[in-house]
Enzyme design. Structure first.
Site, PDB file in Angstrom:
ATOM      1  N   THR A  45       0.852  -1.187   0.000  1.00  0.00           N
ATOM      2  CA  THR A  45       0.000   0.000   0.000  1.00  0.00           C
ATOM      3  C   THR A  45       0.892   1.242   0.000  1.00  0.00           C
ATOM      4  O   THR A  45       2.063   1.170   0.364  1.00  0.00           O
ATOM      5  CB  THR A  45      -0.963  -0.014   1.205  1.00  0.00           C
ATOM      6  N   THR A  47       1.624   4.436   1.597  1.00  0.00           N
ATOM      7  CA  THR A  47       2.495   4.927   2.678  1.00  0.00           C
ATOM      8  C   THR A  47       3.386   3.816   3.208  1.00  0.00           C
ATOM      9  O   THR A  47       4.566   4.036   3.506  1.00  0.00           O
ATOM     10  CB  THR A  47       1.655   5.539   3.817  1.00  0.00           C
ATOM     11  N   CYS A  48       2.848   2.619   3.271  1.00  0.00           N
ATOM     12  CA  CYS A  48       3.621   1.483   3.780  1.00  0.00           C
ATOM     13  C   CYS A  48       4.822   1.180   2.877  1.00  0.00           C
ATOM     14  O   CYS A  48       5.917   0.920   3.359  1.00  0.00           O
ATOM     15  CB  CYS A  48       2.721   0.257   3.898  1.00  0.00           C
ATOM     16  N   SER A  49       4.603   1.230   1.574  1.00  0.00           N
ATOM     17  CA  SER A  49       5.657   0.899   0.606  1.00  0.00           C
ATOM     18  C   SER A  49       6.578   2.063   0.274  1.00  0.00           C
ATOM     19  O   SER A  49       7.730   1.851  -0.090  1.00  0.00           O
ATOM     20  CB  SER A  49       5.029   0.402  -0.702  1.00  0.00           C
ATOM     21  N   LEU A  53       8.028   1.022   5.549  1.00  0.00           N
ATOM     22  CA  LEU A  53       9.002  -0.066   5.431  1.00  0.00           C
ATOM     23  C   LEU A  53      10.359   0.417   4.929  1.00  0.00           C
ATOM     24  O   LEU A  53      11.387   0.056   5.505  1.00  0.00           O
ATOM     25  CB  LEU A  53       8.445  -1.190   4.557  1.00  0.00           C
TER      26      LEU A  53
END
Length: 157
Positions: A45, A47-49, A53
């Site tokens: 997703t 913001t996560c990617s 992370l």
């Protein structure tokens, strides 16, 4: 919701390794270790990617230099998705842990329902865990990314 000073609840988290899917007992996994555990709403997703992370990937060596034995990324996804996302992000120094059913996330009290977008997911957070006890817990407000990033956790170590 779990709080600082509390022990992590029991649960099972999965990880896809070269030997297949490994199921980790949470209390055993975090026993006698200093760990950083951060959670994201979903693999791949935005913001996560793009930020969450990658920040931990970039700062993994500095975080470990502060005495951290393990950095783990958690999402309510399956182990295959988490492993593929880890490979895509070059997260070789991190454990990519799956909470497929969301049971552990629910036990923490950190779940939220995204409805048709993906169902039950984890709130975005980061914690420092010392021998299974949460010593720092930074939970993000909905749609925020301010307190669970790698730089904030590195500064707290």
């Amino acid at each position: 919701m779990i709080a600082q000073g509390q022990r992590l609840p029991e649960g099972i988290l999965s990880e896809l390794t070269a030997d297949g899917v490994v199921e980790h007992q949470v209390r055993e996994l975090f026993a006698k270790k200093k760990a950083v555990l951060f959670a994201v709403p979903g693999a791949f997703t935005p913001t996560c990617s793009n930020a969450h992370l990658p920040g931990y990937v970039a700062l993994a060596d500095e975080i470990k230099a502060k005495g951290v034995d393990m950095i783990a990324c958690l999402a309510v996804n399956d182990a295959f998705v988490m492993q593929a996302w880890g490979k895509d992000q070059n997260a070789t120094e991190l454990m990519m842990l799956a909470d497929g059913s969301g049971a552990f996330t629910k036990a923490l009290g950190l779940e939220f329902d995204t409805g048709n977008f993906g169902g039950i997911r984890s709130r975005r957070y980061a914690m420092i865990v010392d021998d299974g006890v949460v010593t720092l817990l930074n939970v993000e407000a909905p749609k925020a990314f301010e307190v669970s990033d790698a730089r904030t956790i590195l500064a707290a170590l």
